[in-house]
Motif scaffolding. Sequence first.
Motif, short mmCIF file in Angstrom:
data_model
loop_
_atom_site.label_atom_id
_atom_site.label_comp_id
_atom_site.label_asym_id
_atom_site.label_seq_id
_atom_site.Cartn_x
_atom_site.Cartn_y
_atom_site.Cartn_z
N LEU A 131 0.83 -1.21 0.00
CA LEU A 131 0.00 0.00 0.00
C LEU A 131 0.87 1.26 0.00
N TYR A 132 1.97 1.22 0.72
CA TYR A 132 2.87 2.37 0.76
C TYR A 132 3.43 2.65 -0.63
N ALA A 133 3.83 1.60 -1.33
CA ALA A 133 4.33 1.77 -2.69
C ALA A 133 3.24 2.31 -3.61
N ALA A 134 2.00 1.89 -3.37
CA ALA A 134 0.89 2.33 -4.22
C ALA A 134 0.59 3.81 -4.04
N VAL A 135 0.57 4.30 -2.80
CA VAL A 135 0.25 5.71 -2.59
C VAL A 135 1.38 6.62 -3.05
N ARG A 136 2.60 6.08 -3.14
CA ARG A 136 3.72 6.88 -3.65
C ARG A 136 3.68 6.98 -5.18
N ARG A 137 3.13 5.95 -5.82
CA ARG A 137 2.97 5.96 -7.28
C ARG A 137 1.59 5.42 -7.61
N PRO A 138 0.54 6.20 -7.36
CA PRO A 138 -0.83 5.69 -7.50
C PRO A 138 -1.25 5.49 -8.95
N VAL A 139 -2.08 4.47 -9.16
CA VAL A 139 -2.67 4.24 -10.48
C VAL A 139 -3.72 5.31 -10.75
N TYR A 140 -4.61 5.51 -9.77
CA TYR A 140 -5.60 6.59 -9.85
C TYR A 140 -5.25 7.62 -8.78
N LEU A 141 -5.28 8.89 -9.17
CA LEU A 141 -4.88 9.95 -8.25
C LEU A 141 -5.77 9.96 -7.01
N PRO A 142 -5.18 10.19 -5.84
CA PRO A 142 -5.98 10.22 -4.61
C PRO A 142 -6.78 11.50 -4.50
N TYR A 143 -7.89 11.42 -3.80
CA TYR A 143 -8.67 12.61 -3.48
C TYR A 143 -9.25 12.43 -2.08
N LEU A 144 -9.64 13.54 -1.48
CA LEU A 144 -10.01 13.56 -0.07
C LEU A 144 -11.53 13.45 0.08
N GLY A 145 -12.03 12.26 -0.20
CA GLY A 145 -13.46 11.99 -0.04
C GLY A 145 -14.26 12.15 -1.30
N ARG A 146 -14.05 13.23 -2.04
CA ARG A 146 -14.72 13.47 -3.32
C ARG A 146 -13.70 13.85 -4.38
N ARG A 147 -14.04 13.62 -5.62
CA ARG A 147 -13.09 13.88 -6.70
C ARG A 147 -12.75 15.36 -6.83
N SER A 148 -13.62 16.21 -6.34
CA SER A 148 -13.35 17.65 -6.41
C SER A 148 -12.45 18.14 -5.27
N CYS A 149 -11.93 17.21 -4.48
CA CYS A 149 -11.12 17.57 -3.31
C CYS A 149 -9.73 16.93 -3.40
N PRO A 150 -8.81 17.51 -4.18
CA PRO A 150 -7.46 16.95 -4.28
C PRO A 150 -6.65 17.31 -3.04
N PRO A 151 -5.67 16.49 -2.68
CA PRO A 151 -4.81 16.81 -1.54
C PRO A 151 -3.85 17.94 -1.89
N ALA A 152 -3.48 18.72 -0.86
CA ALA A 152 -2.54 19.83 -1.06
C ALA A 152 -1.12 19.43 -0.73
#
Length: 238
Positions: free
Chosen positions: A112-133
């Motif tokens: 999981l650590y490797a996945a979040v460092r190079r994600p297949v789908y970009l992460p978002y904070l609950g909704r797709r309109s909320c990208p991490p800063a």
Amino acid sequence: MSVLTLQLAGPLQAWGASARFARRTTESAPTKSGVIGLLAAAQGRERGTDLSDLAALRFGVRIDQPGTRIRDYQTAHHGDTAKSMPVSERFYLADAAFVAAVEGDHALIRTLYAAVRRPVYLPYLGRRSCPPARPVDLDIHADAHLEQVLEEERWHASLWHQRRRRRERVVTLEMITETDTSDAPGDVVRDQPLSFDPRHRRYGLRTVRSQTVAIPNPQATAPSVACDHDPTLLLDGA
């Protein structure tokens, strides 16, 4: 057991546990279903994929910066008919920051650590309109426990928020951790992910416990030093 820590901070976040139809609310802290969804997306899992291994992870979150709850109204039109859709009422957390953690088998945590460092789908904070800063990945903690990691992780609030509380050398933060039903009584929430299949999303119940932890404030000002100077002493020889 190992623990993966994640930093969830951004201009807007939305963690709905029971949001449906035209009113989309948000919880005051990230939900387990939302964070597991983030990890599953980072691995590139499709929505109908089995989630049992991720759902079995023990989950906890620390509220480093609670943010402000705001409300937004959104309108939309049907893509085919151009018919107006009902106005939706959506709630968000603005300027919030959290440290989330999952505990489980070391091999899965490393994956999981490797996945979040190079994600297949970009992460978002609950909704797709909320990208991490900020970068989501923090670290892996081998042979550690969830509570221990959240109690020792440094404060990840924004710099301006830390300075606002500069008079506090130690800040008290809320920590919410998943507990076993045989442990001390806690609150029951429905955010245990069972399936993300859009045709039939399913969530189960889990028990959580809330407590507070004390974390040093790196922006705390040094305490003032008492001054022993007495100007009247100069008058003794007058």
